[in-house]
Enzyme design. Structure first.
Site, PDB file in Angstrom:
ATOM      1  CE  LYS A 125      -4.132  -1.859   2.256  1.00  0.00           C
ATOM      2  NZ  LYS A 125      -5.070  -1.693   3.387  1.00  0.00           N
ATOM      3  CG  HIS A 128      -0.827   7.442   3.635  1.00  0.00           C
ATOM      4  ND1 HIS A 128      -0.919   8.099   4.836  1.00  0.00           N
ATOM      5  CD2 HIS A 128      -1.403   6.219   3.822  1.00  0.00           C
ATOM      6  CE1 HIS A 128      -1.521   7.319   5.729  1.00  0.00           C
ATOM      7  NE2 HIS A 128      -1.826   6.174   5.135  1.00  0.00           N
ATOM      8  CG  HIS A 131       2.433   5.600   6.575  1.00  0.00           C
ATOM      9  ND1 HIS A 131       1.945   5.380   5.306  1.00  0.00           N
ATOM     10  CD2 HIS A 131       1.873   4.651   7.358  1.00  0.00           C
ATOM     11  CE1 HIS A 131       1.143   4.334   5.319  1.00  0.00           C
ATOM     12  NE2 HIS A 131       1.073   3.881   6.552  1.00  0.00           N
TER      13      HIS A 131
END
Length: 566
Positions: A125, A128, A131
């Site tokens: 994933k 982004h 994080h």
């Protein structure tokens, strides 16, 4: 020399009060005109059978011949201390210069082990912007604890297990193309993951197919496991590129999958201790006495969940590291989850659980934008970092700044600006993302502090050849110099506060205030200006040397690099 400690010892000596009382009572006046330290004499009233103002006056007279104290004077019931400015400046600057990047450090950690779990992105994933909050806080805390003498182990608890991998593997078999994925791994994986959810809304049977794939993964199916490992490996390559940009590294990447074979033992241990009860077919630890939901250990179908894995991870970490602290830097919405697992650990009789600490943080908000991996609405961290670098490069070029390497400077300033923003307030406060405030070279920002450092280093380069190793600090005494060195002296307290409260913003606030005091100092105390007395210049250069070292060290504890010119 520790002047505060000197004053504490003096008060103990002339009052015979115990150390704890004196340490708790000593204060810093709200106004410098009232002194550097103050001691309220009210606790002595009952002992000496006198009014506090009389006691203060009496004690002030006894301290009149101390060469470390310029004067001690009574003010109502307070005894105010004014330090000998020359000695204070000389002692602090000399010690700071000798300490170098160890200024503010201590051995209070005694090499005890502190684990810091942070970042923890989900495999396959996007990495982004959300994080970055956990990554910035965790990296800073790891640096802070190291500065205080702890043995720090940085852990990246990867999200590399769970039903989402069944969905991803299902999506790959239907729409994946390895050759296409290899060219742009995370983006292409995200595309097929989003497509799965779009198609599953029209065809719910895909959810069952995804569960079957995850069951194969759990059972160790060779082909499915190889595909999972492939997704994990290419994700880590992508993540590492971002970590390298941030100057972040980890000692362990053990994720959820690592603990998948360690959960049966946890279930049995909790069962042996009589902690498991049946609730709607699930095995849980009842926590109703705390007025919180039960902690589910086994679901009704016999499957384990996050709590089981987190308890297994904590047990493994205790056995492996024998930690003093086990810190989890995780979003505040997970506070209840960690309260539950910490309570289960406590009820299991594992005393080491007292060292487990939850360090929560807020949300990152973009005006008008919401983040959802399922629908592809996500702000990639790498894109944000690259945009910060590009914007910074534009600012440097438009300002006509003279830098040795514009690309390197833009990278350090741009990324530093983002890190500073994420660490400037209490970690539980939400962040509203704004380029304007981040890249403000004048306001409270990383570029402001970096510029203060660069300005100081520029002064020192101009002074090359001048020997200021043994200056006469009596020549440097001024209100601005004294305020600056008082701030310099407070670094150790800021580092300890940051560790005590797991709040890097104490360092952030400190370095900003130090830079402000430094700017005021060099704007009002000429250093290289023609006509400045040579001995005065040497003393001021020594101050500049000490302060720039500490700005660099403080920014370093935040994960922010300095530049030599801006």
């Amino acid at each position: 020399m520790d002047f505060k400690e000197h004053i504490i010892e003096k008060i103990i000596d002339i009052t015979e009060l115990d150390r704890e009382t004196v340490e708790k009572s000593i204060e810093i006046p709200p106004d410098e005109k009232m002194g550097d330290f103050a001691f309220p004499c009210f606790p002595l009233a009952k002992i000496m059978h006198k009014a506090p103002p009389l006691i203060a006056a009496e004690l002030a007279e006894k301290l009149s011949d101390d060469d470390m104290i310029d004067k001690a004077e009574a003010a109502g019931g307070y005894l105010n201390f004014f330090l000998n400015r020359e000695k204070f400046i000389a002692s602090t600057v000399t010690a700071a210069r000798a300490a170098g990047d160890k200024w503010g450090a201590s051995d209070m950690g005694g090499k005890r082990t502190v684990l810091v779990e942070y970042s923890s992105p989900n495999i396959a994933k996007p990495f982004h912007i959300g994080h970055l909050f956990t990554t910035a806080i965790g990296n800073s805390l790891a640096r802070i604890y190291k500065h205080l003498g702890y043995n720090v182990v940085s852990l990246n608890h990867l999200g590399d297990w769970g039903t989402q991998f069944g969905k991803l593997i299902c999506a790959y078999h239907r729409w994946g193309d390895r050759e296409v994925i290899e060219k742009d791994p995370i983006n292409e994986i995200l595309k097929i993951y989003v497509k799965f959810h779009e198609e599953a809304e029209k065809n719910p049977a895909l959810e069952d197919e995804a569960r079957e794939y995850f069951k194969k993964l759990e059972d160790g199916d060779e082909e499915t496991t190889a595909l999972w490992q492939y997704f994990r490996d290419i994700s880590l390559v992508e993540f590492k590129r971002v970590y390298d940009m941030l100057g972040v590294s980890f000692d362990s990447y053990n994720g959820e999958a690592f603990y998948s074979d360690k959960m049966d033992e946890v279930v049995e241990l909790l069962r042996e201790k009589g902690l498991l009860t049946l609730s709607d077919g699930a095995q849980v630890v009842d926590l109703s006495d705390l007025n919180i939901p039960p902690c589910i250990i086994l679901k009704s179908d016999g499957a384990t969940i996050y709590a089981t894995r987190d308890i297994a991870a904590a047990l493994y970490r205790h056995r492996t590291y024998d930690f003093y602290k086990n810190i989890y830097v995780v979003g505040t919405p997970q506070a209840l989850h960690f309260r539950q697992i910490f309570e289960v650990i406590k009820r299991a009789g594992w005393e080491w659980g007292e060292g487990c600490e939850f360090v929560g943080f807020g949300l990152v908000k973009f005006p008008g934008k919401a983040m959802s991996t399922r629908h592809g609405d996500v702000v990639f961290l790498e894109d944000v970092l690259n945009e910060a670098i590009d914007k910074t490069r534009e600012i440097i070029m438009s300002n006509g700044s003279e830098v040795d390497d514009i690309d390197e400077a833009a990278k350090k300033i741009g990324i530093g600006a983002i890190l500073y923003t994420f660490l400037k307030n209490s970690r539980e406060k939400d962040i509203i993302f704004s380029w304007e405030s981040m890249l403000d070279f004048e306001g409270e920002s990383a570029p402001y502090c970096q510029y203060g450092y660069a300005r100081g280093r520029s002064i020192l380069r101009r002074a090359e050849g001048i020997d200021y190793s043994r200056p006469d600090f009596g020549k440097a005494v001024s209100d601005e110099a004294y305020s600056l060195i008082k701030q310099l002296n407070a670094f150790g307290d800021a580092v300890k506060d940051a560790a005590d409260k797991n709040e890097p913003f104490y360092i952030n606030r400190y370095v900003t205030n130090l830079t402000k005091a430094f700017n005021k100092f060099y704007n009002t105390n000429p250093i290289m200006k023609e006509g400045t007395d040579e001995e005065t210049r040497k003393a001021r250069l020594a101050i500049v040397d000490a302060v720039t070292q500490v700005i660099r060290t403080a920014l370093g504890l935040l994960g922010i690099e300095t530049v030599e010119s801006m």
